[in-house]
Scaffold this motif. Structure first.
Motif, PDB file in Angstrom:
ATOM      1  N   UNK A  69      -2.950   1.396   2.095  1.00  0.00           N
ATOM      2  CA  UNK A  69      -2.281   2.698   2.037  1.00  0.00           C
ATOM      3  C   UNK A  69      -1.140   2.792   3.046  1.00  0.00           C
ATOM      4  N   UNK A  70      -1.345   2.258   4.241  1.00  0.00           N
ATOM      5  CA  UNK A  70      -0.337   2.386   5.282  1.00  0.00           C
ATOM      6  C   UNK A  70       0.956   1.674   4.916  1.00  0.00           C
ATOM      7  N   UNK A  71       0.866   0.584   4.174  1.00  0.00           N
ATOM      8  CA  UNK A  71       2.072  -0.134   3.775  1.00  0.00           C
ATOM      9  C   UNK A  71       2.943   0.742   2.893  1.00  0.00           C
ATOM     10  N   UNK A  72       2.349   1.371   1.896  1.00  0.00           N
ATOM     11  CA  UNK A  72       3.118   2.226   0.992  1.00  0.00           C
ATOM     12  C   UNK A  72       3.601   3.493   1.694  1.00  0.00           C
ATOM     13  N   UNK A  73       2.769   4.047   2.543  1.00  0.00           N
ATOM     14  CA  UNK A  73       3.131   5.288   3.224  1.00  0.00           C
ATOM     15  C   UNK A  73       4.291   5.063   4.186  1.00  0.00           C
ATOM     16  N   UNK A  74       4.245   3.965   4.937  1.00  0.00           N
ATOM     17  CA  UNK A  74       5.328   3.685   5.872  1.00  0.00           C
ATOM     18  C   UNK A  74       6.662   3.510   5.177  1.00  0.00           C
ATOM     19  N   UNK A  75       6.674   2.759   4.082  1.00  0.00           N
ATOM     20  CA  UNK A  75       7.919   2.540   3.336  1.00  0.00           C
ATOM     21  C   UNK A  75       8.417   3.847   2.728  1.00  0.00           C
TER      22      UNK A  75
END
Length: 436
Positions: A69-75
């Motif tokens: 989730x953090x990968x998509x949220x950060x981008x």
């Protein structure tokens, strides 16, 4: 406002941007709730008759889901802003914790724990939404004091975790006559109240739009016949070179972080369980030790922040960790809980004290418009290996092996010291000044 002053005084803290101060305050409150869970959550699961391998698998699932989730949220936060994601996190945490208090379903417990990382001791981080939070925090901090501000942020997180850890020893006795799993419910209620307060804090906070700048490639395609086309071509080429440098630095950071986080994940989330099994102690003994540890680690973080101003981030990160490796490998040989607790405190002071410096290092590798991405990659490279660690550590502990997780963790963290020094030192951001 003096944007180059070290914010370790009240006037220095007030000189920071309003968004920076508010985000630091929200994370401090959140760390109090997480500090209580860091001690009590695995003990709560043990009270519900969970085994060490089962606890390890739950912590692994929480880490893996958070990483994805953090990968998509950060981008996404680089494109549409960061405030929305933090509001979603606090609202979800409030609702999820409230449901846990009225519904005792195992599957609901698993779902909420996985989504919000219960028991992982995240030092106030907003779960998979942390990359958005970290990028927003860095937006208004000058590079010359970034190491100090992030170290102050880390120190407050540790102190909050310390307060929560101390509370963990008393919260389990708040409900008269309650024993077993029900005695831990005040811990979850504390998380609910703080999540609601933080939602209101962030809801009333305005976000400064991210400056993405103009895209020279688009201008070239639409107006390639102008006299500025040569200048734009040069800008595009420089942009490509800069992105390649940033991407290479981020790739190396992923490798280095993965080694470190696997070593940490092998034992750190399971330590309350390990203390309980090894020495027969409960929250009353473990909570105060964790509380003292976090308070001293917060002070250590401030010292590392000052050190980073003088010698740079790289040295302030790697030098203290050598002692951390030595204390970690000696910890399982301690014959009493008191001696083990002393070593654990020393290890935390020298190991965790560099957390703010490590965060400042990672966000300093790229420009503001890519900090969500950098924070995401930093989070993913930490969360995936650290999620696998508890599953391995829980399996080893379940077999009755109380030493091997410590040995493996020590070897990995020593490898991290060597790799960070040799691979990342050349990418040190300009975050320090020549102070007397």
């Amino acid at each position: 406002m003096n944007p180059t002053s070290i914010p370790y005084t009240w006037s220095g803290f007030k000189s920071l941007h309003n968004s920076t101060r508010r985000l630091i305050s929200a994370r401090f409150l959140r760390s109090i709730a997480q500090g209580a869970l860091a001690v009590d959550f695995t003990l709560y699961l043990r009270a519900r008759a969970w085994t060490a391998p089962e606890i390890g698998l739950l912590l692994m699932a929480a880490g893996l889901s958070g990483a994805v989730l953090s990968l998509f949220i950060g981008i996404a936060s680089d494109q549409i802003g960061r405030r929305l994601f933090l509001l979603i996190y606090e609202a979800g945490l409030t609702l999820g914790t409230a449901l846990l208090l009225i519904n005792h379903s195992v599957w609901l417990l698993v779902l909420i724990a996985v989504l919000f990382g219960f028991g992982r001791g995240a030092n106030g981080a907003s779960g998979p939404f942390a990359p958005a939070e970290q990028a927003w925090l860095a937006q208004h901090i000058p590079s010359t004091i970034r190491g100090s501000v992030f170290s102050l942020n880390a120190a407050l997180q540790f102190w909050g975790m310390g307060i929560g850890a101390l509370l963990s020893a008393y919260l389990v006795h708040l409900l008269p006559g309650e024993t077993g799993p029900h005695a831990f419910y005040p811990v979850f209620f504390l998380n609910l109240v703080i999540a609601l307060i933080n939602y209101l804090q962030i809801f009333t906070l305005k976000e400064t739009p991210i400056n993405h700048g103009s895209n020279p490639r688009t201008i070239l395609k639409t107006d390639a016949t102008t006299t500025k086309s040569t200048e734009l071509t040069t800008i595009v080429e420089n942009e490509d070179l800069l992105r390649k440098k940033e991407n290479r630095a981020l790739f190396l950071l992923i490798i280095v972080n993965s080694v470190n986080s696997l070593g940490v994940g092998l034992i750190a989330p399971l330590l309350p369980y390990w203390f309980s099994v090894r020495y027969g102690v409960g929250p009353e003994a473990i909570g105060p030790v964790y509380g003292l540890t976090f308070f001293l680690t917060g002070a250590s973080s401030l010292l590392v922040g000052k050190l980073s101003q003088k010698v740079g981030l790289t040295k302030s990160i790697i030098l203290p960790r050598l002692l951390g490796v030595a204390t970690l490998i000696a910890l399982p040989f301690m014959p009493t809980f008191t001696l083990a607790a002393i070593l654990y405190i020393i290890r935390s002071i020298v190991n965790r004290g560099s957390m703010g410096a490590r965060q400042a290092f990672s966000v300093g590798l790229v420009r503001d418009q890519r900090r969500g991405l950098a924070s995401s990659l930093n989070s993913v490279s930490w969360n995936i290996p650290s999620a696998i660690g508890p599953a391995i550590g829980g399996w080893l502990l379940g077999m009755g092996t109380l030493f091997w997780p410590f040995l493996l963790a020590s070897l990995l963290q020593f490898a991290y010291i060597i790799m960070f020094s040799t691979m990342m030192g050349k990418y040190e951001p300009q975050t320090h000044t020549s102070l007397p």
